[in-house]
Design an enzyme around this catalytic site. Structure first.
Site, PDB file in Angstrom:
ATOM      1  N   HIS A  66     -20.610  12.546  41.651  1.00  0.00           N
ATOM      2  CA  HIS A  66     -20.161  13.375  40.535  1.00  0.00           C
ATOM      3  C   HIS A  66     -19.580  12.459  39.459  1.00  0.00           C
ATOM      4  CE1 HIS A  66     -19.519  17.414  42.859  1.00  0.00           C
ATOM      5  NE2 HIS A  66     -20.679  16.842  43.154  1.00  0.00           N
ATOM      6  N   GLU A  76     -16.746  12.328  37.968  1.00  0.00           N
ATOM      7  CA  GLU A  76     -15.396  11.831  38.224  1.00  0.00           C
ATOM      8  C   GLU A  76     -15.399  10.666  39.208  1.00  0.00           C
ATOM      9  OE1 GLU A  76     -14.920  16.437  38.002  1.00  0.00           O
ATOM     10  OE2 GLU A  76     -16.499  15.000  38.481  1.00  0.00           O
ATOM     11  N   CYS A 114     -14.150  19.700  41.092  1.00  0.00           N
ATOM     12  CA  CYS A 114     -14.341  20.393  42.367  1.00  0.00           C
ATOM     13  C   CYS A 114     -13.334  19.840  43.380  1.00  0.00           C
ATOM     14  CB  CYS A 114     -15.774  20.177  42.854  1.00  0.00           C
ATOM     15  SG  CYS A 114     -16.111  18.488  43.421  1.00  0.00           S
ATOM     16  N   CYS A 139     -13.738  16.008  44.021  1.00  0.00           N
ATOM     17  CA  CYS A 139     -13.312  15.173  42.895  1.00  0.00           C
ATOM     18  C   CYS A 139     -11.806  15.242  42.673  1.00  0.00           C
ATOM     19  CB  CYS A 139     -14.073  15.561  41.631  1.00  0.00           C
ATOM     20  SG  CYS A 139     -15.834  15.145  41.748  1.00  0.00           S
TER      21      CYS A 139
END
Length: 143
Positions: free
Chosen positions: A49, A51, A79, A82
């Site tokens: 992701h 991040e 999420c 993350c």
């Protein structure tokens, strides 16, 4: 916010790669130290992701896993995975654009700061319309 605009640029890069358009930027002392965008599809790695990509880059650049004094700007509410990485890396402040009512972990669905040793400050809705529109347009094109 200039840093969120940079995160939106990263999201555009992701979109160009046919990735979900999410971008992240890590800032320390007013300077960008890392950028990231989603790379899950490209790398076939569920952890890639925006991040996580940015956190890994920032840790390498700073030379420490502790990102104390750093802020992260991300176009979509983090999420749980993350947000866990953000808290574990000791990021001071989280600024996010679009709210994620299905899996947002900064308060929309969950608040992972509850019961954690480290408490990051969170500000949501930064350039919300632009961030949400980019995601909405992407998924409309996919359907």
């Amino acid at each position: 916010m200039n840093f969120m605009k940079i995160a939106l640029e990263e999201a555009m890069i992701a979109k160009g790669l046919d990735e979900v358009p999410v971008g992240a930027v890590i800032v320390k002392d007013g300077q960008v130290v890392a950028r990231g965008h989603n790379l899950r599809e490209s790398t076939k790695d569920a952890t890639m992701h925006a991040e996580i990509v940015a956190i890994r880059q920032a840790c390498e650049k700073i030379g420490d896993w502790r990102l104390e004094g750093c802020d992260i700007y991300v176009t979509l509410e983090p999420c749980p995975m993350c947000m866990g990485a953000i808290l574990n890396s000791r990021v001071a402040r989280v600024y996010y654009g679009a709210y994620d009512i299905k899996s947002g972990a900064c308060g929309s669905r969950y608040d992972l700061r509850e019961g954690c040793y480290h408490k990051a400050e969170v500000t949501g809705g930064v350039l919300n319309e632009q961030c949400a529109q980019m995601l909405g347009d992407y998924f409309k094109e996919k359907r």
